[in-house]
Write a protein that holds these residues in place. Sequence first.
Motif, PDB file in Angstrom:
ATOM      1  N   GLY A 209       0.766  -1.238   0.000  1.00 20.14           N
ATOM      2  CA  GLY A 209       0.000   0.000   0.000  1.00 20.14           C
ATOM      3  C   GLY A 209       0.795   1.285   0.000  1.00 20.14           C
ATOM      4  N   ARG A 210       2.124   1.231   0.004  1.00 20.19           N
ATOM      5  CA  ARG A 210       2.907   2.462  -0.105  1.00 20.19           C
ATOM      6  C   ARG A 210       2.761   3.023  -1.521  1.00 20.19           C
ATOM      7  N   ALA A 211       2.813   4.341  -1.655  1.00 17.78           N
ATOM      8  CA  ALA A 211       2.572   4.944  -2.974  1.00 17.78           C
ATOM      9  C   ALA A 211       3.359   6.234  -3.134  1.00 17.78           C
ATOM     10  N   TRP A 212       3.767   6.474  -4.371  1.00 15.52           N
ATOM     11  CA  TRP A 212       4.495   7.688  -4.753  1.00 15.52           C
ATOM     12  C   TRP A 212       3.951   8.171  -6.093  1.00 15.52           C
ATOM     13  N   ARG A 213       4.195   9.432  -6.405  1.00 19.46           N
ATOM     14  CA  ARG A 213       3.820   9.933  -7.724  1.00 19.46           C
ATOM     15  C   ARG A 213       4.899  10.871  -8.249  1.00 19.46           C
ATOM     16  N   GLU A 214       5.111  10.794  -9.549  1.00 17.42           N
ATOM     17  CA  GLU A 214       6.090  11.633 -10.230  1.00 17.42           C
ATOM     18  C   GLU A 214       5.323  12.719 -10.976  1.00 17.42           C
ATOM     19  N   GLU A 215       5.651  13.983 -10.742  1.00 18.02           N
ATOM     20  CA  GLU A 215       4.867  15.087 -11.291  1.00 18.02           C
ATOM     21  C   GLU A 215       5.609  15.904 -12.341  1.00 18.02           C
ATOM     22  N   SER A 216       6.770  15.412 -12.807  1.00 14.27           N
ATOM     23  CA  SER A 216       7.555  16.185 -13.775  1.00 14.27           C
ATOM     24  C   SER A 216       7.276  15.804 -15.215  1.00 14.27           C
ATOM     25  N   GLY A 217       6.584  14.685 -15.433  1.00 12.79           N
ATOM     26  CA  GLY A 217       6.370  14.209 -16.792  1.00 12.79           C
ATOM     27  C   GLY A 217       5.529  15.169 -17.616  1.00 12.79           C
ATOM     28  N   ASP A 218       5.825  15.228 -18.917  1.00 11.46           N
ATOM     29  CA  ASP A 218       5.138  16.155 -19.800  1.00 11.46           C
ATOM     30  C   ASP A 218       4.674  15.413 -21.048  1.00 11.46           C
ATOM     31  N   ALA A 219       3.976  16.127 -21.913  1.00 10.70           N
ATOM     32  CA  ALA A 219       3.342  15.511 -23.082  1.00 10.70           C
ATOM     33  C   ALA A 219       4.343  14.841 -24.010  1.00 10.70           C
ATOM     34  N   GLY A 220       5.572  15.337 -24.035  1.00 10.29           N
ATOM     35  CA  GLY A 220       6.566  14.796 -24.958  1.00 10.29           C
ATOM     36  C   GLY A 220       6.887  13.339 -24.717  1.00 10.29           C
ATOM     37  N   LEU A 221       6.673  12.857 -23.491  1.00 11.69           N
ATOM     38  CA  LEU A 221       6.954  11.456 -23.195  1.00 11.69           C
ATOM     39  C   LEU A 221       5.935  10.524 -23.834  1.00 11.69           C
ATOM     40  N   GLY A 222       4.817  11.054 -24.279  1.00 10.62           N
ATOM     41  CA  GLY A 222       3.808  10.248 -24.947  1.00 10.62           C
ATOM     42  C   GLY A 222       4.166  10.034 -26.399  1.00 10.62           C
ATOM     43  N   THR A 223       5.286   9.355 -26.631  1.00  8.13           N
ATOM     44  CA  THR A 223       5.768   9.130 -27.988  1.00  8.13           C
ATOM     45  C   THR A 223       6.162   7.674 -28.152  1.00  8.13           C
ATOM     46  N   SER A 224       6.125   7.185 -29.371  1.00 14.48           N
ATOM     47  CA  SER A 224       6.407   5.789 -29.647  1.00 14.48           C
ATOM     48  C   SER A 224       7.779   5.387 -29.110  1.00 14.48           C
ATOM     49  N   GLY A 225       7.813   4.312 -28.348  1.00 10.27           N
ATOM     50  CA  GLY A 225       9.064   3.799 -27.802  1.00 10.27           C
ATOM     51  C   GLY A 225       9.413   4.313 -26.430  1.00 10.27           C
ATOM     52  N   SER A 226       8.711   5.330 -25.952  1.00 11.79           N
ATOM     53  CA  SER A 226       9.020   5.902 -24.651  1.00 11.79           C
ATOM     54  C   SER A 226       8.835   4.883 -23.531  1.00 11.79           C
TER      55      SER A 226
END
Length: 287
Positions: A209-226
């Motif tokens: 039940g431990r949890a973390w979140r990364e908030e730096s990701g941006d739209a550019g990571l939504g690309t083929s192969g990422s």
Amino acid sequence: MPSRSDVITPALLRDWALPVPTGGKEARGTVLVVGGSRFTPGAVLLAGVAALRAGAGVLQLAAAESTAASLSIQVPEALVVGLPETGDGAVRGDPGDLLRGLVAEADVVAVGPGLTDIETTGELLRLVLDAAGRETALVLDAYALGALSHAPELLAGSGRKAVLTPNLTEAKHLLGRDPGDDLDAEAVELAGRYDAVVSLYGHIATPDGRAWREESGDAGLGTSGSGDVRAGLLAGLLSRGADPAQAACWAAFAHAVSGQRLVPRYGRIGFLARELLDEIPYTIATV
């Protein structure tokens, strides 16, 4: 009520420092990437190189035999093994004893990048889980997650060191329903259901039940192969000795910040997954 998770920051990661292996390449472990098809060899390449960039000592690639020679030239640092193919160019589910031997000797096995047939992937996944040692770390991505959704008992209750890296479509299959808006909660549910660490679009959870979140990701990571880069990055961090939750958090941060580092050159969108690879070592080193 939304689930609570800790934000992944440089300060959090500095307090959770990665192991720094000493000695030769064997001290940084062996990563085996199992994936690809006649038409998708690039996924294996991206995952494998990302593992090396994250610190893996030895890289092995097992992919469709028609692509093995090309991959061995593109990734001269790796041992490349060709696996038998179906008529459609997918890796067959009965690749024989050579793959079984490689799995048995690997420290980390990443299964899924570039695989294209759900039935044969299920057979491959069973072979990997049967051949892997109890301490072998596993990264399951792409079609391997689809296969797991049909047989959750392969992991649930096994106590294996495993990380699942679903996108939203794969999360739907794993959950048996559409994911809701609270991805922290969905990651926690998946982690508990499959007894594995889950990294869902930067939302990371453990079976307890431990949890973390990364908030730096941006739209550019939504690309083929990422996603292939992220899976390989995770495998490399596991190989150098990080535990699954630590590797998932560091990988999410390094993946996102490597994308940020490309923005001044290419803008928020338009950079390629392979351009993330060269940013990974610097991003990790400068946390």
